[in-house]
Design an enzyme around this catalytic site. Structure first.
Site, short mmCIF file in Angstrom:
data_model
loop_
_atom_site.label_atom_id
_atom_site.label_comp_id
_atom_site.label_asym_id
_atom_site.label_seq_id
_atom_site.Cartn_x
_atom_site.Cartn_y
_atom_site.Cartn_z
N ARG A 1 0.85 -1.21 0.00
CA ARG A 1 0.00 0.00 0.00
C ARG A 1 0.88 1.26 0.00
O ARG A 1 0.55 2.25 -0.64
CB ARG A 1 -0.94 -0.03 1.22
CG ARG A 1 -1.81 1.21 1.32
CD ARG A 1 -2.87 1.04 2.39
NE ARG A 1 -3.57 2.29 2.67
CZ ARG A 1 -4.41 2.45 3.68
NH1 ARG A 1 -4.68 1.45 4.49
NH2 ARG A 1 -5.01 3.61 3.89
N ASN B 1 -10.55 -4.45 -0.58
CA ASN B 1 -10.56 -3.34 -1.53
C ASN B 1 -9.75 -3.63 -2.77
O ASN B 1 -8.82 -4.43 -2.72
CB ASN B 1 -9.97 -2.10 -0.83
CG ASN B 1 -11.04 -1.33 -0.10
OD1 ASN B 1 -12.16 -1.26 -0.55
ND2 ASN B 1 -10.66 -0.72 1.02
N CYS C 1 -19.01 -2.36 2.21
CA CYS C 1 -18.17 -1.20 2.50
C CYS C 1 -18.81 -0.43 3.65
O CYS C 1 -20.03 -0.46 3.82
CB CYS C 1 -18.13 -0.31 1.26
SG CYS C 1 -17.18 1.20 1.53
N HIS D 1 -17.16 3.51 -3.26
CA HIS D 1 -16.34 4.72 -3.08
C HIS D 1 -16.66 5.76 -4.16
O HIS D 1 -15.87 6.67 -4.41
CB HIS D 1 -14.84 4.40 -3.04
CG HIS D 1 -14.43 3.69 -1.78
ND1 HIS D 1 -13.15 3.29 -1.50
CD2 HIS D 1 -15.15 3.31 -0.69
CE1 HIS D 1 -13.09 2.71 -0.31
NE2 HIS D 1 -14.31 2.69 0.20
N TYR E 1 -15.16 10.10 -0.25
CA TYR E 1 -14.19 9.79 -1.31
C TYR E 1 -14.29 10.73 -2.51
O TYR E 1 -13.36 10.83 -3.31
CB TYR E 1 -14.35 8.34 -1.78
CG TYR E 1 -13.63 7.38 -0.86
CD1 TYR E 1 -12.30 7.05 -1.08
CD2 TYR E 1 -14.25 6.84 0.24
CE1 TYR E 1 -11.61 6.19 -0.24
CE2 TYR E 1 -13.58 5.98 1.11
CZ TYR E 1 -12.26 5.66 0.86
OH TYR E 1 -11.58 4.83 1.71
C1 G6P Z 1 -12.64 3.50 4.69
C2 G6P Z 1 -13.00 2.70 3.47
C3 G6P Z 1 -12.40 1.35 3.52
C4 G6P Z 1 -10.92 1.46 3.74
C5 G6P Z 1 -10.61 2.26 4.97
C6 G6P Z 1 -9.13 2.55 5.08
O1 G6P Z 1 -13.28 3.00 5.74
O2 G6P Z 1 -14.37 2.61 3.28
O3 G6P Z 1 -12.66 0.72 2.30
O4 G6P Z 1 -10.36 0.18 3.87
O5 G6P Z 1 -11.25 3.48 4.95
O6 G6P Z 1 -8.81 2.87 6.38
P1 G6P Z 1 -7.28 2.91 6.87
O7 G6P Z 1 -7.35 3.10 8.34
O8 G6P Z 1 -6.69 1.60 6.44
O9 G6P Z 1 -6.67 4.04 6.14
#
Ligand code: G6P
Length: 438
Positions: free
Chosen positions: A97, A151, A173, A203, A257
């Site tokens: 990531r 995701n 989601c 998103h 988003y």
């Molecule tokens: C939101 C999205 C998720 C994503 C998450 C990331 O909740 O809907 O799809 O995985 O954010 O969160 P993070 O704490 O990993 O940045």
């Protein structure tokens, strides 16, 4: 399923989010009697699986319910006769990531987990692995529902329903539930009374109307949301306020988003600062995760620690547990899910996956008709759907051209030359997780 008790399998069970999911199962034990919870992970995730699994066992013991928690690296054994399977994996772990986020930023483009080039590469790494899981399910638990959190959830779900034999797949989601909670709070009514009509993609979906006791409250909600202090954000997205006039002109509810698309330059400037400081969201999450795992190790801890709320996925457990419970109990309630369109949005193909409200029955979710997408949002949604289609084709075929095309279609990649440079760099950076491109 009724007589033997429910067997629930979570692939990616060593995730730091798992305590929230376990809490959700415990809370619903009376309506959703899970007899066996199997947490599955891979060799590299063994240490985390043990830590999270032991915390899960302590939580179950405290709740005093007869649920067995199994920890395993053997996916096939876990899947045998499962009723429900949830997937929450991260192929290449957080280090991948970090690359998805940093490489596009370096070239002056948005770097994000599920949007732009980062989203494409997460899809390219994830889809082949999810296809293998679905194949295993077809052999070992063909009647089980696959509930996919991984995701980019919409893209992954569409790849599965199109290309795997296992068709009982639903994408989930936490954004819709977060929008609902914020709006209920703004209106001062209980969450259960609020119904938001959603239209779009994961998103990338908008609230097109809001109902309380059957009457539309959209005009009131728009007035409230136009004020910066009322606007919904999430921990993983910079809380940049919308222009009041924009919200009023749109007269729909954007998701957090959408900032990546309507505030691209500001978001990018923010990301470039984070990049300089070594604090992209993935890097921040990596730090937070190691703190969480330190907490989880405490043998006296037997609840989900409040620090977990710093992750972006808050309420994800409610979404998954509500869905499983409604399928199991055939409740017919309405939930916002990623499912095959089947005509719900008339301006998108029938066989594509969309994020809309569905009635949830024991035969699965049935999408509710939305009609045509309103013209102010139709263009962007269509463009993202074209990106998703190219991304899926690239993931299943390993075609360089399709991957390049996907990037060039994406509105966050604004230059075909840069698209190629970013593509080449990300393909190289992730090559061990992209066998289809070798
Ligand atoms: C939101 C999205 C998720 C994503 C998450 C990331 O909740 O809907 O799809 O995985 O954010 O969160 P993070 O704490 O990993 O940045």
């Amino acid at each position: 399923m009724d007589t033997k008790g429910i067997k629930l399998v979570t692939i990616g069970g060593g995730s730091s989010y798992t305590p929230e999911f376990v809490e959700g199962i415990i809370k619903r034990y009376n309506e959703l009697p899970v007899k066996e919870l199997w947490l599955v992970d891979i060799e590299d995730g063994k240490e985390k699986l043990d830590i999270v699994g032991n915390l899960a066992r302590r939580m179950v013991k405290k709740a005093n319910i007869p649920m067995e928690v199994h920890l395993t690296l053997d996916r096939e054994t876990a899947l045998q006769n499962a009723d429900f399977v949830t997937t929450q994996i991260r192929v290449g772990l957080l280090d991948s990531r970090i690359k998805d986020e940093r490489i596009p930023i370096k070239h002056g483009m948005i770097g994000q987990e599920t949007n732009g080039a980062g989203g494409l590469f997460k899809a390219l790494r994830t889809i082949p692995v999810l296809m293998e899981i679905a194949e295993d399910m077809q052999k070992l638990c063909p009647n089980a529902w696959l509930i996919n959190f991984t995701n980019p959830a919409g893209i992954v779900t569409e790849a599965l329903v199109k290309y795997s034999k296992h068709k009982k797949v639903v994408g989930v989601c936490n954004v819709p539930i977060n929008m609902k909670i914020t709006i209920a709070d703004l209106l001062g009514v209980p969450e259960e009374k609020v119904q938001i009509e959603f239209a779009g993609l994961n998103h990338m979906s908008y609230g097109t109307d809001v109902f309380v006791d059957g009457g539309s409250k959209l005009a009131e909600v728009i007035e409230l949301l136009a004020k910066p202090e009322n606007q919904l954000s999430m921990n993983n997205i910079a809380p940049l306020p919308w222009e009041e006039e924009f919200i009023k002109a749109l007269h729909m509810i954007p998701s957090p988003y959408h900032r990546y698309y309507y505030k691209t330059k500001e978001i990018l400037a923010n990301e470039q600062n984070e990049y300089q400081e070594g604090k992209t969201r993935a890097e921040t999450v990596k730090e937070l995760e190691s703190k969480l795992f330190e907490l989880y190790k405490d043998p006296d801890l037997n609840i989900k620690p409040p620090q977990l709320a710093e992750r972006g996925g808050a309420y994800y457990s409610n979404v998954a547990c509500n869905l499983i419970s409604s399928i199991y109990n055939n409740t017919g309630d309405i939930q916002t899910l990623n499912v095959v369109n089947n005509g719900a949005i008339s301006s998108l193909p029938d066989n594509t996956v969309v994020e809309v409200n569905c009635t949830v029955t024991n035969k699965g979710p049935i999408p509710l008709a939305v009609g045509a997408l309103p013209s102010p949002i139709n263009g962007l949604i269509q463009q993202i759907k074209s990106f998703e289609l190219a991304a899926i084709e690239a993931a299943v075929t390993g075609s360089y051209e399709k991957a390049l095309l996907a990037l060039c279609i994406n509105p966050l990649i604004t230059d075909d030359g840069k698209a190629k440079v970013i593509l080449d760099e990300l393909l190289e950076a992730h090559k061990e997780y992209l066998p289809q491109f070798q």
